[in-house]
Design an enzyme around this catalytic site. Sequence first.
Site, short mmCIF file in Angstrom:
data_model
loop_
_atom_site.label_atom_id
_atom_site.label_comp_id
_atom_site.label_asym_id
_atom_site.label_seq_id
_atom_site.Cartn_x
_atom_site.Cartn_y
_atom_site.Cartn_z
N GLU A 286 0.97 -1.18 0.05
CA GLU A 286 -0.62 0.01 -0.32
C GLU A 286 0.88 1.06 -0.07
O GLU A 286 1.71 0.74 0.29
CB GLU A 286 -0.60 -0.12 1.22
CG GLU A 286 -1.66 -1.36 1.74
CD GLU A 286 -3.03 -1.08 0.40
OE1 GLU A 286 -2.87 -0.02 -0.41
OE2 GLU A 286 -4.14 -1.82 -0.09
N LYS B 6 -3.60 -0.74 -11.90
CA LYS B 6 -4.51 -0.01 -12.50
C LYS B 6 -3.40 0.03 -13.81
O LYS B 6 -4.01 -0.18 -15.23
CB LYS B 6 -4.59 0.89 -12.11
CG LYS B 6 -5.14 0.54 -10.76
CD LYS B 6 -6.15 2.54 -10.49
CE LYS B 6 -6.71 2.04 -8.91
NZ LYS B 6 -6.09 1.15 -7.29
N ASN C 158 -4.45 5.71 -6.88
CA ASN C 158 -4.96 6.97 -5.82
C ASN C 158 -4.96 7.56 -5.23
O ASN C 158 -5.20 8.24 -4.08
CB ASN C 158 -6.21 5.51 -4.74
CG ASN C 158 -5.00 4.65 -4.05
OD1 ASN C 158 -4.48 5.03 -4.47
ND2 ASN C 158 -5.95 3.57 -3.65
#
Length: 352
Positions: free
Chosen positions: A129, A249, A239
């Site tokens: 993350e 993505k 994001n």
Amino acid sequence: LISPCKKFEHPGFTLPALTFYQERVNISCQCANTSCPSDLQVTPTPTDVKKNQVDTRPDTIVLLWMWPFGSKHPLSCDEFNITGCHVTVDKSVYHQAHGVLFHHRDIGNTAMPTEPRPWFQKWIWFNMESPGNSGKIPNLDNSFNLTSGFRLDASMPMPYGSMEQLPSVKESFELPTKTRLICWVVSNWHERLERVKYFTELKQYINLTLYGRAFGKPLNDHDYENLVSSCKFYLSFENSIYKDYITEKLYRPMMLGTLPVVLGPPRENYERLVPPNSFIHVNDFPSPKELVDRLLYLDKNDNEYLKYFEWRKWFTVTRAKFAQEACCRACVYIRNNKGYQVFASINKWYWG
Ligand SMILES: *[C@@H]1O[C@H](CO)[C@@H](O)[C@H](O)[C@H]1NC(C)=O
Ligand SMILES: *[C@@H]1O[C@H](CO)[C@@H](O)[C@H](O)[C@H]1NC(C)=O
Ligand SMILES: *[C@@H]1O[C@H](CO)[C@@H](O)[C@H](O)[C@H]1NC(C)=O
């Protein structure tokens, strides 16, 4: 003391030496392309470390301390053609484990080991993350020996995807039939996000095909693949924007034969992972209006559009297999790097 990395040449693009498949890469070469984090100290084992636990196991053992997000996956390294690695979640091997891998998100809701570490054991901090999406934990410094995750300057970098060279160059490639122009599937929506700001302007100039929770139209994996492969362009908008934070993505549309339009770290960062002409970067254009002009031009000019897929003659794209791959990379790394290592300041390195 950096050994040369094996490089694959391809017009305009050199694969980064990140792949660990077939054990053909000497892992210690990884700092050749990135700068080694200065606080990763590699020094001889201190003399006061008592070698009372004997390292007798023939295999290198990596213990996955917790399933990332609680979800279970296969753990064998066979599919990466790595032998001599034993990856397990069985905590009873703790005293023999050469590496113990901890997933950042789950530190805090899982008890950490309480027994002393064997002298040869390395603790690995694993996080996929972005810093913005990862809660900071105060006591990370000086407790881990190695880091793993998407950051290219981690001890064991693991991008969200990688390019694999084909055994031989293909003459041609085929793309799926295109019935849509620009598509976007998005869940997480907030006005402050860069990608939402960009989209808000973009949509004044063009109609898009929109799916995902943000538009009340969630898609399962199968429907996502059907949709995305039918689109000429896909908005690969991250994001949050951080160094090296380039996720599925980007890689999923590439795998599906769709041209990604990326919003994330600067173009040079993408170019360290994928060929320069395999994506369109929003920063290549002064504003969303000019981007739309370019996309409309490419829609009318097939030859120009197809140039973005030339890489398919040389490479395939694969997605990282999170915990499994992290453990297998760790196994190979630990086997090749037996010295004493402490990652002194994860907090500063990761969150700045
Ligand atoms: C593993 O080895 C087999 C047989 O040599 C080969 O076909 C396969 O492509 C290899 N897989 C990887 C991920 O390198
Ligand atoms: C989007 O589609 C609508 C309905 O077909 C149309 O009225 C509108 O002009 C289109 N907008 C753009 C920017 O092309
Ligand atoms: C791993 O890090 C710990 C904590 O700093 C240290 O005590 C230990 O000696 C290190 N082990 C190895 C094998 O580098």
